[in-house]
Design an enzyme around this catalytic site. Structure first.
Site, PDB file in Angstrom:
ATOM      1  CG  HIS A  56      -1.962  -1.100   1.182  1.00  0.00           C
ATOM      2  ND1 HIS A  56      -3.128  -1.066   0.441  1.00  0.00           N
ATOM      3  CD2 HIS A  56      -1.955  -2.290   1.803  1.00  0.00           C
ATOM      4  CE1 HIS A  56      -3.798  -2.191   0.619  1.00  0.00           C
ATOM      5  NE2 HIS A  56      -3.100  -2.952   1.430  1.00  0.00           N
ATOM      6  CG  ASN A 129      -7.931  -4.420   0.645  1.00  0.00           C
ATOM      7  OD1 ASN A 129      -7.136  -3.482   0.705  1.00  0.00           O
ATOM      8  ND2 ASN A 129      -7.591  -5.658   0.942  1.00  0.00           N
TER       9      ASN A 129
END
Length: 486
Positions: A56, A129
């Site tokens: 990420h 997510n």
């Protein structure tokens, strides 16, 4: 933004007389080491980058608020979900998973959807997510999975053979692979995708009654995706397309919003539901557990400084508030440790003292010292517990609720190994056009795989999910379905 006539200073506040010329011995030099302003500038510049996130790394963020539209007090005592009209300030960070800090926004990848709520009971991080599921269901496999998504240590190139080798040897990934390779693997913007807590969590009300819960943030803008051709072109022409779109939308007053819904499962249903409710590679049927509206999240303010707010923001699924507790989900259990540990390494042990991470609630504990301690470090107060000097004490009413655990201490797998039903259901839910695009995407992604046995092993998984699914992938790769699965 103008700073008026403020004097430029060094880091310790001393005014700088010349910021254009270093101090030298004469006009030609050499440069003198006593030029502390020069040394400070160069030394600070060398350290301007904290280590990027292992996963990420590339992200965008925004501030906003969450407003309750449906009181949840019958299910949870968490104050941010109770009282219609109650508003809680929040910050969100969207991100890709596999790419580096300078990678393109529009690659095919899950998107991180990490929300930090600044509640009066402390911060609550919901770190999910844009997919309701994940590739694996045990944290012990996470480093290996991420290694396949990163660069090959020899070639320093992405390695499709490693990706599909791991997936083909980890059939629990099939559901998420089908989701990722479908249309939603390429969201049109960060504003036009849903977000999910993905894991199962436990909610507890004031009476100590517990339920299991899953979070769903549904984009009020609708879900929109982009074609691979457009995504590929943007990756070259404007690799920061999603970051730019989010910033401009908020700057122009077009505030994106999401409706938060939850699925509630009665506590005892976890023992009888047809899928393990703690397996993050599975979803709960909306027919079995319908969506219940909780409230609305609105993003209405851009960060003033990307590094201070987006890059230094730290999220952990272990950052919870009273009324929200962990479930036995093995991936969640691992993430509770790993995320907070990553921030202690990447940003520092005192990362929660930074303004973007600092709770709005008063913090009272016995943590002391550590790098970059920026508050009073407890002053002269008691620094251990228990103590006789009026230091903060535990509050028994906030103890986590008890739940029964049984079994032998061993390295045990999940009891259920049906990795195909839900992946097949997802395939059959798609229109013919969506299936065709899915097949074309998978075929294109698998063609570079160097070994035929890896392709055949993965084709078997597709076939077990749905025979048509496997046959179309096999045809696209000019391979035959292995006889043992027909």
């Amino acid at each position: 933004m103008s700073n008026g006539n403020k004097h430029l200073t060094t880091g310790n506040g001393a005014p700088v007389g010349d910021n254009q010329n270093s101090m030298t011995a004469g006009s030609r030099g050499p440069t003198l080491i006593q030029d502390v302003h020069l040394l400070e500038k160069l030394a600070h510049f060398n350290r301007e980058r904290v280590p990027e996130r292992v996963v990420h790394a590339k992200g965008a963020g925004a501030h906003g608020y969450f407003e309750v539209s449906n009181d949840m007090s019958q299910y949870t005592k968490a104050k941010l979900f109770n009282g219609v009209g109650k508003r809680t300030p929040m910050f969100i960070r969207f991100s890709t998973v596999a790419g580096e800090l300078g990678s393109a926004d529009t690659v095919r990848d899950p998107r991180g959807f990490a929300v930090k709520f600044y509640t009066e009971e402390g911060n609550y991080d919901l770190v999910g997510n844009n997919t309701p599921i994940f590739f694996i269901r045990d944290a012990i496999k996470f480093p290996d999975f991420i290694h396949t998504q990163k660069r090959d240590p020899k070639t320093h190139l992405k390695n499709p053979t490693a990706v599909w080798d791991f997936w083909s040897l980890s059939p629990e990934s099939l559901h998420q692979v089908t989701y990722l390779m479908g249309d939603r693997g390429l969201p049109a913007t960060l504003r036009h995708m849903n977000g999910y807590g993905s894991h199962t969590f436990k909610w507890v009300n004031e009476d100590g009654e517990a339920v299991w819960v899953k979070y769903h943030f549904m984009a009020e803008q609708g879900v929109k995706n982009m074609s691979p051709d457009v995504a590929g072109k943007l990756a070259g022409d404007n690799p920061d397309y999603h970051t730019e779109d989010l910033f401009n939308a908020i700057e122009n007053g077009d505030f994106p919003a999401w409706k938060l819904h939850v699925q509630i499962m009665p506590f005892e249903d976890a023992n009888t539901y047809r899928f393990d409710p703690f397996d993050v590679t599975k979803v709960w049927s909306h027919k079995d557990y319908p969506l219940i509206e909780v409230g609305r999240m609105v993003l209405d303010r851009n960060p003033e400084n990307y590094f201070a707010e987006v890059e230094q923001a730290t999220f952990s699924p272990g950052t919870m508030v009273p009324g929200v507790e962990a479930s036995p989900d093995k991936m969640l259990q691992g993430r509770i440790f790993a995320y907070a540990d990553a921030h202690r390494y990447r940003v520092g042990t005192n990362h929660n003292l930074l303004p973007i991470n600092r709770p709005k609630a008063e913090v009272n504990n016995y943590q002391r010292d550590g790098s970059m301690r920026s508050d009073q470090n407890g002053g002269g107060s008691a620094y251990y517990e228990p103590n006789s000097f009026g230091g903060p004490k535990e509050a028994p009413e906030y103890k986590q609720t008890a739940f029964q655990v049984t079994g032998v201490a061993e390295q045990a797998a999940y009891d259920q190994d049906d990795h195909y039903t839900q992946a097949g259901d997802l395939y059959r839910l798609m229109t013919e056009e969506e299936r065709s695009r899915l097949v074309a995407t998978i075929v294109g992604a698998m063609k570079p795989v160097e070994r035929e046995d890896i392709k055949l092993r993965q084709i078997q998984h597709f076939y077990k999910a749905d025979p048509e699914y496997g046959e179309r992938i096999a045809k696209g790769l000019n391979l035959a379905i292995p006889q043992e699965v027909k």
